[in-house]
Design an enzyme around this catalytic site. Structure first.
Site, PDB file in Angstrom:
ATOM      1  N   HIS A  16      25.233  45.440  35.418  1.00 41.87           N
ATOM      2  CA  HIS A  16      25.778  44.249  34.833  1.00 41.87           C
ATOM      3  C   HIS A  16      25.372  44.077  33.433  1.00 41.87           C
ATOM      4  O   HIS A  16      25.271  42.733  33.179  1.00 41.87           O
ATOM      5  CB  HIS A  16      25.416  43.105  35.772  1.00 41.87           C
ATOM      6  CG  HIS A  16      25.823  42.952  36.999  1.00 41.87           C
ATOM      7  ND1 HIS A  16      27.095  42.958  37.569  1.00 41.87           N
ATOM      8  CD2 HIS A  16      25.429  43.719  37.994  1.00 41.87           C
ATOM      9  CE1 HIS A  16      27.275  43.142  38.801  1.00 41.87           C
ATOM     10  NE2 HIS A  16      26.095  43.674  39.172  1.00 41.87           N
ATOM     11  N   SER A  30      29.521  49.840   5.779  1.00 46.50           N
ATOM     12  CA  SER A  30      30.006  48.429   5.288  1.00 46.50           C
ATOM     13  C   SER A  30      30.324  48.324   3.918  1.00 46.50           C
ATOM     14  O   SER A  30      29.659  48.957   3.178  1.00 46.50           O
ATOM     15  CB  SER A  30      29.184  47.331   5.667  1.00 46.50           C
ATOM     16  OG  SER A  30      29.802  46.065   4.938  1.00 46.50           O
ATOM     17  N   LYS A  41      24.013  49.121   5.878  1.00 41.60           N
ATOM     18  CA  LYS A  41      24.617  49.315   7.252  1.00 41.60           C
ATOM     19  C   LYS A  41      25.146  50.654   7.393  1.00 41.60           C
ATOM     20  O   LYS A  41      25.428  51.025   7.073  1.00 41.60           O
ATOM     21  CB  LYS A  41      25.700  48.084   7.445  1.00 41.60           C
ATOM     22  CG  LYS A  41      25.825  47.632   8.771  1.00 41.60           C
ATOM     23  CD  LYS A  41      26.962  46.568   8.830  1.00 41.60           C
ATOM     24  CE  LYS A  41      26.969  45.799  10.167  1.00 41.60           C
ATOM     25  NZ  LYS A  41      27.669  47.010  11.107  1.00 41.60           N
ATOM     26  N   GLU A  54      32.608  55.461  18.349  1.00 40.73           N
ATOM     27  CA  GLU A  54      33.656  54.846  17.959  1.00 40.73           C
ATOM     28  C   GLU A  54      35.075  55.486  17.894  1.00 40.73           C
ATOM     29  O   GLU A  54      35.953  55.356  18.555  1.00 40.73           O
ATOM     30  CB  GLU A  54      33.599  53.925  16.821  1.00 40.73           C
ATOM     31  CG  GLU A  54      32.815  52.918  17.049  1.00 40.73           C
ATOM     32  CD  GLU A  54      32.380  52.128  15.695  1.00 40.73           C
ATOM     33  OE1 GLU A  54      31.420  51.083  15.337  1.00 40.73           O
ATOM     34  OE2 GLU A  54      32.846  52.601  14.406  1.00 40.73           O
TER      35      GLU A  54
END
Length: 471
Positions: free
Chosen positions: A195, A325, A331, A338
């Site tokens: 969970h 970014s 970043k 992805e």
């Protein structure tokens, strides 16, 4: 050359030539190898600009070549014409501009007749030059065949070849890389999560070997599905009865194709289901969807483990591949997982299309064949490619952040679960709640609230020992 393909009006635009079929004359580009039926399809279906996949076209050309050899072996086709068709097909498959000869949109006639005639016409043009006599697209290149058995067979052959030569090796490479990585990280234990909440500890290799088993199950599923995909309906012709073809055509074709490709193809005992349905393609797509789900799960695990690096889990660091970014310097994002997750989503969408298309087998013919071919081969291609990317640029290169693992693990109150057999669930729950409330290590709270010596607690609550199970 066949008069259908030669200039029939010398006063016409030099950039065009006039060709004819059973419906009349058509203009085509002067240097086009195809003829009137292909041009009609170009004019009729300006839908998406998406052409049939190259793997499909290559399989279609190969099928025409093997069909010519089959007909020659069965004395149904003159050897000079057969040899010319085989030679023309070989030159096409070696042509770097192969796809320029096959411009038809995926969204065409549902039987794929336009693509079949496109191949027939192109091969006939080249074969006529080679043979020094007319090679007719219908009477020779398509002899003993129908679009209705050629296109379903092309779906099966292209899917089998792509799966055997690209997909399964790529999946095996991913599985093997995961297994190798698991062996290198088996000395690390980490907080398990259910969970998305802290749970009992697991070893890093246990987590990775779970992924490897998912991929391995997917490989087995694809392999089973290919048993049915490698059964072919060629020889059934228009409706499955085998009209206008030699009764041994299907078996002889399968034998020659198997020898050519090294893949064990067989002729269907009953041609009707292999023309009227696309169940084998639907079944293979279902296995690809299963793998897509596995790839998404693995990708999301990698993204969560890599999250942060300061405000997330930060358990691993994925290889930095590109700036993350356009506005935030420094970043770096988990771009390979992805991309893989998006591939998974696309395959699930493709499977939905194939499922809907698969039920369009009305009586003796499925009439959504081109879109089945396009979506199935796209799924095989992108899954093959992203599996290799995952193996090389995510699994192989990630680094374990041991300090981050240890920091969270030893403060995990859920470790108290190991004391259940000794102090009971209720007492253990009280200790866990107190550890959460005071933000202290569970061993300190357990020592204060039980009679168990600290040395014994250190043994009982050892995270690595807890990954081995048992009482």
């Amino acid at each position: 050359m066949n008069g259908t393909y030669s200039d029939m009006n010398t006063t016409h635009d030099k950039n065009k030539r006039i060709v004819a079929d059973s419906m009349g004359e058509m203009e085509v580009d002067a240097d086009a190898l195809y003829g009137a039926q292909t041009q009609r399809a170009i004019d009729n279906f300006p839908v998406s600009g998406q052409v049939m996949p190259e793997d499909f076209i290559r399989a279609l050309v190969l099928i025409k070549s093997i069909a010519a050899k089959t007909n020659a072996e069965l004395n149904c086709l003159d050897k000079n014409i057969s040899d010319a068709i085989v030679s023309a097909s070989s030159s096409l498959l070696e042509d770097p501009k192969l796809m320029s000869h096959f411009p038809l949109d995926v969204f065409q006639t549902g039987s794929g007749t336009s693509s079949n005639m496109n191949a027939n016409e192109v091969i006939a043009t080249l074969a006529s030059e080679i043979a020094g006599e007319e090679v007719n697209p219908n009477d020779h290149v398509n002899f003993g065949q129908s679009s209705n058995d050629v296109i379903p067979t092309t779906i099966h052959v292209s899917a089998a070849m792509s799966s055997r030569r690209k997909l399964i090796p790529a999946l095996e490479a991913l599985r093997d890389e995961i297994i190798q990585k698991a062996d290198s990280v088996k000395g690390y234990s980490k907080t398990g999560r259910t969970h998305l909440m802290d749970a009992m500890p697991i070893r890093m290799d246990q987590s990775l070997l779970s992924w490897a088993d998912q991929i391995d199950a997917g490989i087995s599923g694809v392999d089973r599905a290919l048993t049915y995909v490698c059964t072919l309906g060629l020889g059934g012709t228009a409706v499955g009865t085998g009209i206008n073809t030699h009764p041994e055509f299907g078996q002889t074709f399968a034998k020659l194709l198997s020898a050519e490709t090294g893949i064990n193809f067989s002729s269907a005992d009953n041609f009707f289901p292999y023309i009227g349905s696309q169940d084998a393609a639907v079944g293979l797509s279902g296995q690809l969807k299963m793998l897509a789900v596995s790839i998404i799960k693995i990708s999301n695990d990698l993204r969560w483990m890599n999250s942060g690096p300061l405000a997330g889990l930060g358990e691993i660091t994925l290889e930095a591949l590109q700036p993350g970014s356009s506005i935030m310097p420094g970043k770096v994002n988990p771009v390979i997982p992805e991309a893989a997750a998006m591939v998974g989503a696309q395959i699930i969408g493709n499977d939905a299309t194939i499922t809907v298309a698969g039920q369009s087998g009305n009586f003796e013919l499925n009439v959504m064949l081109p879109v089945i071919a396009s979506n199935l081969l796209t799924s095989i291609k992108i899954l093959s490619n992203v599996s290799l990317l995952m193996a090389e640029k995510a699994i192989k290169t990630f680094v374990v952040n041991e300090e981050k693992l240890t920091e969270a693990l030893h403060r995990n109150p859920i470790l108290v679960t190991a004391l259940n057999p000794i102090i009971g669930y209720a007492k253990a729950a009280d200790i866990a709640k107190k550890a959460y409330a005071e933000n202290r290590p569970i061993i300190d709270i357990a020592e204060e609230n039980t009679d168990i010596p600290r040395a014994e607690l250190e043994q009982l609550l050892d995270p690595m020992k807890l990954t081995e199970g048992g009482l």
